[in-house]
Scaffold this motif. Structure first.
Motif, PDB file in Angstrom:
ATOM      1  N   ILE A   1       0.838  -1.216   0.000  1.00 24.69           N
ATOM      2  CA  ILE A   1       0.000   0.000   0.000  1.00 24.69           C
ATOM      3  C   ILE A   1       0.870   1.262   0.000  1.00 24.69           C
ATOM      4  N   GLU A   2       2.079   1.158   0.571  1.00 26.68           N
ATOM      5  CA  GLU A   2       2.979   2.331   0.623  1.00 26.68           C
ATOM      6  C   GLU A   2       3.310   2.844  -0.779  1.00 26.68           C
ATOM      7  N   SER A   3       3.231   1.961  -1.772  1.00 26.53           N
ATOM      8  CA  SER A   3       3.576   2.385  -3.142  1.00 26.53           C
ATOM      9  C   SER A   3       2.589   3.415  -3.676  1.00 26.53           C
ATOM     10  N   LEU A   4       1.427   3.554  -3.012  1.00 25.80           N
ATOM     11  CA  LEU A   4       0.465   4.585  -3.424  1.00 25.80           C
ATOM     12  C   LEU A   4       0.801   5.938  -2.787  1.00 25.80           C
ATOM     13  N   GLY A   5       1.868   5.987  -2.017  1.00 22.21           N
ATOM     14  CA  GLY A   5       2.294   7.262  -1.444  1.00 22.21           C
ATOM     15  C   GLY A   5       1.674   7.563  -0.095  1.00 22.21           C
ATOM     16  N   VAL A   6       1.094   6.548   0.554  1.00 25.55           N
ATOM     17  CA  VAL A   6       0.459   6.780   1.852  1.00 25.55           C
ATOM     18  C   VAL A   6       1.417   6.432   2.992  1.00 25.55           C
ATOM     19  N   HIS A   7       1.138   6.989   4.161  1.00 26.58           N
ATOM     20  CA  HIS A   7       1.887   6.661   5.378  1.00 26.58           C
ATOM     21  C   HIS A   7       1.048   5.674   6.187  1.00 26.58           C
ATOM     22  N   VAL A   8       1.677   4.583   6.600  1.00 26.85           N
ATOM     23  CA  VAL A   8       0.933   3.513   7.281  1.00 26.85           C
ATOM     24  C   VAL A   8       1.077   3.622   8.795  1.00 26.85           C
ATOM     25  N   TYR A   9      -0.052   3.503   9.489  1.00 29.35           N
ATOM     26  CA  TYR A   9      -0.075   3.489  10.959  1.00 29.35           C
ATOM     27  C   TYR A   9      -0.910   2.303  11.434  1.00 29.35           C
ATOM     28  N   HIS A  10      -0.526   1.764  12.583  1.00 26.43           N
ATOM     29  CA  HIS A  10      -1.325   0.700  13.197  1.00 26.43           C
ATOM     30  C   HIS A  10      -1.902   1.160  14.532  1.00 26.43           C
ATOM     31  N   ASP A  11      -1.630   2.399  14.888  1.00 25.16           N
ATOM     32  CA  ASP A  11      -2.045   2.915  16.191  1.00 25.16           C
ATOM     33  C   ASP A  11      -2.832   4.210  15.975  1.00 25.16           C
ATOM     34  N   MET A  12      -4.027   4.282  16.561  1.00 25.98           N
ATOM     35  CA  MET A  12      -4.905   5.436  16.332  1.00 25.98           C
ATOM     36  C   MET A  12      -4.318   6.722  16.914  1.00 25.98           C
ATOM     37  N   ALA A  13      -3.677   6.640  18.067  1.00 21.99           N
ATOM     38  CA  ALA A  13      -3.132   7.864  18.679  1.00 21.99           C
ATOM     39  C   ALA A  13      -2.085   8.489  17.757  1.00 21.99           C
ATOM     40  N   GLU A  14      -1.244   7.654  17.185  1.00 23.93           N
ATOM     41  CA  GLU A  14      -0.206   8.183  16.280  1.00 23.93           C
ATOM     42  C   GLU A  14      -0.816   8.602  14.944  1.00 23.93           C
ATOM     43  N   GLY A  15      -1.672   7.759  14.407  1.00 23.99           N
ATOM     44  CA  GLY A  15      -2.210   8.013  13.062  1.00 23.99           C
ATOM     45  C   GLY A  15      -3.152   9.199  12.998  1.00 23.99           C
TER      46      GLY A  15
ATOM     47  N   GLU B   1     -12.886  -6.380  19.762  1.00 22.55           N
ATOM     48  CA  GLU B   1     -11.451  -6.066  19.811  1.00 22.55           C
ATOM     49  C   GLU B   1     -11.114  -4.972  18.789  1.00 22.55           C
ATOM     50  N   PHE B   2     -11.730  -5.068  17.604  1.00 20.19           N
ATOM     51  CA  PHE B   2     -11.500  -4.059  16.560  1.00 20.19           C
ATOM     52  C   PHE B   2     -11.964  -2.690  17.062  1.00 20.19           C
ATOM     53  N   PHE B   3     -13.150  -2.650  17.657  1.00 18.91           N
ATOM     54  CA  PHE B   3     -13.678  -1.376  18.146  1.00 18.91           C
ATOM     55  C   PHE B   3     -12.761  -0.780  19.217  1.00 18.91           C
ATOM     56  N   LYS B   4     -12.255  -1.663  20.081  1.00 19.56           N
ATOM     57  CA  LYS B   4     -11.386  -1.187  21.173  1.00 19.56           C
ATOM     58  C   LYS B   4     -10.154  -0.459  20.600  1.00 19.56           C
ATOM     59  N   HIS B   5      -9.568  -1.022  19.540  1.00 22.01           N
ATOM     60  CA  HIS B   5      -8.322  -0.452  19.013  1.00 22.01           C
ATOM     61  C   HIS B   5      -8.545   0.565  17.892  1.00 22.01           C
ATOM     62  N   TYR B   6      -9.559   0.322  17.043  1.00 24.16           N
ATOM     63  CA  TYR B   6      -9.713   1.150  15.835  1.00 24.16           C
ATOM     64  C   TYR B   6     -11.068   1.848  15.731  1.00 24.16           C
ATOM     65  N   GLY B   7     -11.998   1.554  16.610  1.00 21.21           N
ATOM     66  CA  GLY B   7     -13.287   2.225  16.563  1.00 21.21           C
ATOM     67  C   GLY B   7     -13.112   3.699  16.925  1.00 21.21           C
ATOM     68  N   LEU B   8     -13.767   4.573  16.160  1.00 25.91           N
ATOM     69  CA  LEU B   8     -13.607   6.015  16.420  1.00 25.91           C
ATOM     70  C   LEU B   8     -14.555   6.457  17.526  1.00 25.91           C
ATOM     71  N   THR B   9     -13.950   6.792  18.670  1.00 27.92           N
ATOM     72  CA  THR B   9     -14.689   7.319  19.824  1.00 27.92           C
ATOM     73  C   THR B   9     -14.319   8.792  19.980  1.00 27.92           C
ATOM     74  N   GLU B  10     -15.057   9.489  20.840  1.00 27.36           N
ATOM     75  CA  GLU B  10     -14.730  10.899  21.134  1.00 27.36           C
ATOM     76  C   GLU B  10     -13.290  10.997  21.648  1.00 27.36           C
TER      77      GLU B  10
END
Ligand code: CP
Length: 320
Positions: free
Chosen positions: A208-222, A249-258
């Motif tokens: 996916i990086e070849s499309l010029g995007v920056h990859v993150y696995h952590d919501m706080a950083e991303g 588990e997905f919601f806990k790590h990647y679900g968008l909360t306030e």
């Protein structure tokens, strides 16, 4: 380089993908959509542009927003609109996609709007229709959803004014998402300097990086200091294995909360193409909150689809 969406003059005659579309065409569509929005806001909802032309809506996959807004858009342009009921059509008896198309051509079709589970379906149809007939991709497999990306670009431009100083984060199931791919191509062409994708490793395509995007696995950083948060749905219908331990588990790590949205800029907007899965990728407090622009996206989608159909139909008319 040859682009099947463009004629010899470089004008748009089909809309199949945002990949490889020049900035002038993306801007032409967004500008024309802006004119339609202004007209509709002033109370003018009917335009003679496609009077006497036949638009066929062919949705081989489920849809609420795209199908309905294409239908509204075509009616506002005065087209004769037919939405084929695929479940009750002869595809159920084994008729091929191209045979269906040729039969609808024989009924006088001028423009096909096509959603299909198979990547490349709209391209295939565009290769086989008669000269003068336009094809608009309303979502093909995990490949492309160009009008969704265009209405997303319209939304970003509406709220943020310009693309050239924005940080945009696309969050969730990037692997199965035709929306994410189309957004990345459009954002990049329109000059967005920083496109981030945030997802677990299992939901990111390799390379996916070849499309010029920056990859993150952590919501706080991303999400740190982003201007736009573009959420995606978990595309369960395209998953054929276990990509996640659980949706909780997905919601806990990647679900968008306030709380997680607090990492973004205070004036960041939250987009979602719909349909939303509340409590999976987005919390209701965010989905219904002040920074969500999810319902305006739907409204802008009508104007964007009017612009696309007007442009391709006018450019195709010259080929007749
Ligand atoms: N965003 C989108 O494509 O929604 P529908 O599946 O309801 O058309």
């Amino acid at each position: 380089m040859y682009n099947p969406q463009l004629n010899a003059q470089g004008e748009l005659v089909h809309l199949l993908t945002t990949e490889g579309l020049p900035r002038r065409i993306l801007t032409q569509i967004l500008d024309r959509a802006g004119e339609f929005m202004a007209e509709v806001d002033a109370g003018n909802k009917k335009f003679p542009t496609l009077a006497g032309r036949s638009v066929f809506n062919l949705f081989f996959e489920n849809s609420t927003r795209t199908r309905t807004t294409f239908e509204i858009a075509a009616k506002r342009l005065s087209a004769d609109v037919t939405s084929l009921n695929i479940q009750a059509s002869s595809t159920a008896k084994g008729e091929t996609l191209l045979d269906t198309i040729h039969n609808l051509e024989a009924m006088g079709a001028d423009l096909f709007v096509v959603r299909h589970a198979q990547s490349g379906a709209a391209h295939l149809i565009a290769q086989h229709v008669k000269p003068g007939i336009a094809v608009v991709n309303a979502g093909d497999g995990r490949h492309a959803h160009p009008t969704q990306a265009l209405l997303d670009m319209y939304t970003i431009r509406h709220y943020k004014g310009d693309f050239t100083n924005l940080r945009v984060a696309i969050v969730g199931d990037i692997l199965h998402s035709r929306v994410a791919r189309s957004q990345i191509h459009a954002l990049s062409t329109l000059g967005c300097p920083e496109i981030r994708v945030i997802a677990p490793k299992t939901l990111l395509p390799t390379g996916i990086e070849s499309l010029g995007v920056h990859v993150y696995h952590d919501m706080a950083e991303g999400l740190a200091d982003v201007d736009v948060v573009a959420m995606l749905r978990l595309q369960n219908e395209r998953m054929s294995g276990a990509y996640l331990p659980s949706t909780q588990e997905f919601f806990k790590h990647y679900g968008l909360t306030e709380e997680k949205l607090g990492y973004a800029k205070p004036d960041a907007i939250v987009m979602h193409p719909g349909p939303m899965n509340r409590g999976v990728e987005i919390d209701s407090a965010v989905a219904d909150g002040e920074r969500a622009v999810i319902l305006p996206q739907v409204t802008f989608g009508i104007a964007v689809r009017m612009a696309v159909m007007e442009i391709v139909a006018n450019n195709q008319q010259q080929a007749r």
